[in-house]
Design a protein around this motif. Structure first.
Motif, PDB file in Angstrom:
ATOM      1  N   PRO A  54      26.029 -52.082 -63.494  1.00 23.53           N
ATOM      2  CA  PRO A  54      25.944 -51.030 -63.436  1.00 23.53           C
ATOM      3  C   PRO A  54      25.481 -49.902 -61.538  1.00 23.53           C
ATOM      4  N   GLU A  56      23.470 -48.428 -59.677  1.00 22.40           N
ATOM      5  CA  GLU A  56      22.699 -48.572 -58.968  1.00 22.40           C
ATOM      6  C   GLU A  56      22.230 -50.246 -58.654  1.00 22.40           C
ATOM      7  N   THR A  57      23.107 -51.311 -58.821  1.00 22.38           N
ATOM      8  CA  THR A  57      22.870 -51.958 -58.503  1.00 22.38           C
ATOM      9  C   THR A  57      22.399 -52.372 -57.130  1.00 22.38           C
ATOM     10  N   LYS A  58      21.642 -53.282 -56.091  1.00 23.55           N
ATOM     11  CA  LYS A  58      21.335 -53.490 -55.023  1.00 23.55           C
ATOM     12  C   LYS A  58      22.153 -54.163 -54.587  1.00 23.55           C
ATOM     13  N   VAL A 139      20.810 -57.117 -59.673  1.00 25.99           N
ATOM     14  CA  VAL A 139      19.483 -56.708 -59.067  1.00 25.99           C
ATOM     15  C   VAL A 139      18.748 -55.337 -58.912  1.00 25.99           C
ATOM     16  N   ASP A 140      18.153 -54.990 -58.925  1.00 28.00           N
ATOM     17  CA  ASP A 140      17.554 -54.111 -58.568  1.00 28.00           C
ATOM     18  C   ASP A 140      17.241 -53.842 -57.077  1.00 28.00           C
ATOM     19  N   SER A 141      16.736 -54.360 -56.095  1.00 26.53           N
ATOM     20  CA  SER A 141      16.687 -54.693 -54.775  1.00 26.53           C
ATOM     21  C   SER A 141      17.877 -55.440 -54.069  1.00 26.53           C
ATOM     22  N   GLU A 142      17.995 -55.067 -52.495  1.00 25.27           N
ATOM     23  CA  GLU A 142      18.983 -55.952 -52.242  1.00 25.27           C
ATOM     24  C   GLU A 142      18.182 -57.176 -51.509  1.00 25.27           C
ATOM     25  N   HIS A 162      13.235 -57.779 -62.213  1.00 22.24           N
ATOM     26  CA  HIS A 162      14.197 -56.694 -61.426  1.00 22.24           C
ATOM     27  C   HIS A 162      15.597 -57.315 -61.572  1.00 22.24           C
ATOM     28  N   THR A 163      16.200 -57.849 -63.169  1.00 17.50           N
ATOM     29  CA  THR A 163      17.840 -57.836 -62.859  1.00 17.50           C
ATOM     30  C   THR A 163      17.675 -56.755 -63.815  1.00 17.50           C
ATOM     31  N   LEU A 164      19.192 -55.834 -63.910  1.00 16.24           N
ATOM     32  CA  LEU A 164      19.296 -54.521 -64.807  1.00 16.24           C
ATOM     33  C   LEU A 164      20.606 -54.773 -65.659  1.00 16.24           C
TER      34      LEU A 164
END
Length: 179
Positions: A54, A56-58, A139-142, A162-164
């Motif tokens: 995705p 939006e992956t960080k 993952v959705d966060s750094e 936190h898994t997209l």
């Protein structure tokens, strides 16, 4: 152990998420792991490359899990997270030894050998072939949250929320029975 009574894969208990593609020059899906990925052989983490995750992956996380280990809870061989979203490939050996080529900021948590690195396949001699599930998580966060002292269970707990998207590659390995 037959296919009918094999333990579930680690993601079978997590919410369903989209998939993407992970490939390796060192592991073919369903094939036997090479000596390099075996503890007694080279104990070298494999090359992995991924795409189609995705937008939006960080960050990414990479794990290797043996659900067939005779422990009642499987065996974590590799737990790496906080891989920057700009990194879409890990070279062979990045999880082993001196961590050459490890992306800046990436964190190795303890594996079930008790070390912060990739630990190669080492099933009991004579066991049926074990599955080694290499998973890349978008993952959705750094920063996932845990630090290098976290257990694989704590990292997995955080990944659950936190898994997209998730991609996996499964190889197998069985050690011959001792004479």
């Amino acid at each position: 152990m037959t296919e009918l009574n094999r333990p579930p894969l680690p993601h079978d208990f997590h919410p369903s998420v989209p998939s993407f593609t992970v490939v390796s020059e060192d592991i073919a899906p369903g094939a036997t792991l090479g000596d390099a990925q075996v503890q007694a052989g080279g104990n070298t983490s494999p090359q992995l490359r991924w795409e189609g995750f995705p937008a939006e992956t960080k960050s990414f996380a990479v794990t290797c899990f043996d659900p067939d280990a005779p422990t009642g809870s499987g065996f974590w061989h590799w737990v790496l997270f906080n891989i920057p979203a700009t990194v879409t490939e890990l070279p062979p050996g990045v999880g082993s030894g001196r961590f050459e080529g490890l992306p800046k900021g990436a964190v190795h948590a303890r594996n079930d050998y008790g070390t912060r690195e990739f630990g190669g396949a080492a099933p009991p001699p004579g066991d049926p072939a074990h599955r080694y599930v290499f998973t890349v998580y978008a993952v959705d966060s750094e920063q996932l949250g845990p630090d290098e002292d976290a257990s694989p269970a704590v990292v997995g707990f955080n990944l659950r929320f936190h898994t997209l998207a998730r991609a996996q590659l499964i190889g197998e390995y069985g050690a011959p029975a001792e004479a």
